[in-house]
Design a protein around this motif. Structure first.
Motif, PDB file in Angstrom:
ATOM      1  N   ILE A  68       0.680  -1.304   0.401  1.00 33.54           N
ATOM      2  CA  ILE A  68       0.000   0.041  -0.164  1.00 33.54           C
ATOM      3  C   ILE A  68       0.904   1.491  -0.366  1.00 33.54           C
ATOM      4  N   ILE A  69       0.951   2.237  -1.113  1.00 27.33           N
ATOM      5  CA  ILE A  69       1.640   3.192  -1.064  1.00 27.33           C
ATOM      6  C   ILE A  69       1.057   4.982  -0.415  1.00 27.33           C
ATOM      7  N   SER A  70      -0.121   4.407  -0.767  1.00 36.20           N
ATOM      8  CA  SER A  70      -0.598   5.400   0.020  1.00 36.20           C
ATOM      9  C   SER A  70      -2.618   5.161   0.526  1.00 36.20           C
ATOM     10  N   THR A  71      -2.732   5.897   1.077  1.00 32.57           N
ATOM     11  CA  THR A  71      -4.862   5.876   0.962  1.00 32.57           C
ATOM     12  C   THR A  71      -4.851   7.389   1.769  1.00 32.57           C
ATOM     13  N   GLN A  72      -6.757   7.488   0.942  1.00 33.40           N
ATOM     14  CA  GLN A  72      -6.681   9.062   0.879  1.00 33.40           C
ATOM     15  C   GLN A  72      -8.499   8.531   1.427  1.00 33.40           C
ATOM     16  N   ALA A  73      -8.615   9.117   2.915  1.00 27.62           N
ATOM     17  CA  ALA A  73     -10.191   8.704   2.917  1.00 27.62           C
ATOM     18  C   ALA A  73     -10.379   7.618   3.474  1.00 27.62           C
ATOM     19  N   GLY A  74     -11.146   7.390   2.970  1.00 24.10           N
ATOM     20  CA  GLY A  74     -11.145   6.233   3.097  1.00 24.10           C
ATOM     21  C   GLY A  74     -11.489   5.310   4.147  1.00 24.10           C
ATOM     22  N   GLY A  75     -11.964   5.822   5.272  1.00 24.84           N
ATOM     23  CA  GLY A  75     -11.844   5.788   6.911  1.00 24.84           C
ATOM     24  C   GLY A  75     -13.606   5.098   7.087  1.00 24.84           C
ATOM     25  N   PRO A  76     -13.532   4.629   8.547  1.00 19.83           N
ATOM     26  CA  PRO A  76     -14.819   3.460   9.305  1.00 19.83           C
ATOM     27  C   PRO A  76     -16.120   5.026   8.661  1.00 19.83           C
ATOM     28  N   PHE A  77     -15.774   6.263   8.832  1.00 22.41           N
ATOM     29  CA  PHE A  77     -16.919   7.304   8.757  1.00 22.41           C
ATOM     30  C   PHE A  77     -17.049   7.703   6.941  1.00 22.41           C
ATOM     31  N   ASP A  78     -16.307   7.273   6.734  1.00 24.37           N
ATOM     32  CA  ASP A  78     -16.144   8.384   5.676  1.00 24.37           C
ATOM     33  C   ASP A  78     -17.154   7.791   4.003  1.00 24.37           C
ATOM     34  N   SER A  79     -17.626   8.422   2.543  1.00 28.08           N
ATOM     35  CA  SER A  79     -18.462   7.825   2.106  1.00 28.08           C
ATOM     36  C   SER A  79     -17.139   7.393   0.258  1.00 28.08           C
ATOM     37  N   ALA A  80     -16.343   7.454   0.591  1.00 28.36           N
ATOM     38  CA  ALA A  80     -14.851   7.913  -0.537  1.00 28.36           C
ATOM     39  C   ALA A  80     -14.213   8.005   0.150  1.00 28.36           C
ATOM     40  N   GLY A  81     -12.926   6.680  -0.615  1.00 25.06           N
ATOM     41  CA  GLY A  81     -11.498   6.681  -0.693  1.00 25.06           C
ATOM     42  C   GLY A  81     -10.913   6.253  -1.691  1.00 25.06           C
ATOM     43  N   VAL A  82     -10.038   6.794  -1.616  1.00 28.28           N
ATOM     44  CA  VAL A  82      -8.424   5.877  -3.018  1.00 28.28           C
ATOM     45  C   VAL A  82      -7.653   5.318  -2.281  1.00 28.28           C
ATOM     46  N   VAL A  83      -6.733   4.436  -2.693  1.00 24.73           N
ATOM     47  CA  VAL A  83      -6.282   3.949  -2.252  1.00 24.73           C
ATOM     48  C   VAL A  83      -5.286   3.301  -3.528  1.00 24.73           C
ATOM     49  N   GLU A  84      -3.711   3.964  -2.639  1.00 27.21           N
ATOM     50  CA  GLU A  84      -2.426   3.760  -4.169  1.00 27.21           C
ATOM     51  C   GLU A  84      -2.061   2.497  -3.772  1.00 27.21           C
ATOM     52  N   PHE A  85      -1.715   1.039  -4.810  1.00 28.85           N
ATOM     53  CA  PHE A  85      -1.009   0.074  -4.624  1.00 28.85           C
ATOM     54  C   PHE A  85      -0.020  -0.387  -5.861  1.00 28.85           C
ATOM     55  N   GLU A  86       0.823  -1.019  -5.794  1.00 31.29           N
ATOM     56  CA  GLU A  86       1.334  -1.956  -6.151  1.00 31.29           C
ATOM     57  C   GLU A  86       1.104  -2.803  -5.323  1.00 31.29           C
ATOM     58  N   ALA A  87       0.999  -4.377  -6.821  1.00 29.38           N
ATOM     59  CA  ALA A  87       0.399  -5.946  -6.060  1.00 29.38           C
ATOM     60  C   ALA A  87       1.461  -6.797  -7.045  1.00 29.38           C
ATOM     61  N   PHE A  88       2.537  -7.343  -6.601  1.00 25.93           N
ATOM     62  CA  PHE A  88       3.316  -8.206  -7.573  1.00 25.93           C
ATOM     63  C   PHE A  88       2.899 -10.288  -7.655  1.00 25.93           C
ATOM     64  N   TYR A  89       2.926 -10.155  -9.005  1.00 25.14           N
ATOM     65  CA  TYR A  89       2.735 -11.310  -9.029  1.00 25.14           C
ATOM     66  C   TYR A  89       4.133 -12.318 -10.102  1.00 25.14           C
ATOM     67  N   ARG A  90       3.752 -13.682 -10.544  1.00 29.79           N
ATOM     68  CA  ARG A  90       4.917 -14.326 -11.246  1.00 29.79           C
ATOM     69  C   ARG A  90       4.208 -15.431 -11.951  1.00 29.79           C
ATOM     70  N   SER A  91       4.599 -14.941 -13.355  1.00 31.98           N
ATOM     71  CA  SER A  91       3.711 -16.362 -14.136  1.00 31.98           C
ATOM     72  C   SER A  91       5.032 -16.844 -14.933  1.00 31.98           C
ATOM     73  N   PRO A  92       3.869 -17.935 -16.006  1.00 26.52           N
ATOM     74  CA  PRO A  92       5.339 -17.916 -16.977  1.00 26.52           C
ATOM     75  C   PRO A  92       5.896 -17.531 -17.760  1.00 26.52           C
ATOM     76  N   ALA A  93       5.266 -15.520 -17.758  1.00 25.29           N
ATOM     77  CA  ALA A  93       6.717 -15.258 -18.888  1.00 25.29           C
ATOM     78  C   ALA A  93       7.297 -14.016 -17.259  1.00 25.29           C
ATOM     79  N   GLY A  94       6.964 -14.558 -16.288  1.00 21.18           N
ATOM     80  CA  GLY A  94       7.905 -13.809 -15.509  1.00 21.18           C
ATOM     81  C   GLY A  94       7.689 -13.161 -14.511  1.00 21.18           C
ATOM     82  N   ALA A  95       8.408 -12.334 -13.529  1.00 21.72           N
ATOM     83  CA  ALA A  95       8.017 -11.623 -12.614  1.00 21.72           C
ATOM     84  C   ALA A  95       7.124 -10.168 -12.725  1.00 21.72           C
TER      85      ALA A  95
END
Length: 120
Positions: A68-95
């Motif tokens: 998780i790189i950053s979050t904006q709002a998105g808490g228990p009392f908010d109605s909207a939020g933004v989450v910036e992330f990077e997700a990592f994977y491996r596949s037959p083609a590589g990482a």
């Protein structure tokens, strides 16, 4: 990572025993759904205006890490939020990784993934 076993963390959300309390928690549970191969959870937590009718996951792609790189709002009392992330994977083609800024909305007390923009 929460450090909790799957059943105590995202497994409870995937099974419907609990629901995400924040946009970040929903993002983490959606990543886990990719990791364990649970497309039904992904569709269920996708906003009806933007979700696909069905979703097929790449069977040869193994998701193994979420930063998780950053979050904006998105808490228990908010109605909207933004989450910036990077997700990592491996596949037959590589990482690889997916870097995205995702928007979430909370409707009737339930957090939903709305959409995301991939980042370079």
């Amino acid at each position: 990572m929460s450090g909790l076993p799957y059943d105590s963390c995202c497994g409870r959300l995937h099974s419907g025993a609990a629901s995400a309390q924040t946009a970040e928690q929903l993002m983490r549970s959606r990543f886990s759904a990719f990791a364990v191969g649970d497309p039904e959870y992904l569709v269920k937590t996708w906003h009806p205006r933007t979700r696909p009718e069905s979703l097929e996951l790449e069977v040869d792609q193994r998701w193994y890490r979420l930063d998780i790189i950053s979050t904006q709002a998105g808490g228990p009392f908010d109605s909207a939020g933004v989450v910036e992330f990077e997700a990592f994977y491996r596949s037959p083609a590589g990482a690889g990784s997916q870097h995205e800024v995702s928007r979430f909305v909370r409707e009737a007390g339930t957090w939903l993934y709305y959409d995301g923009v991939s980042q370079p």
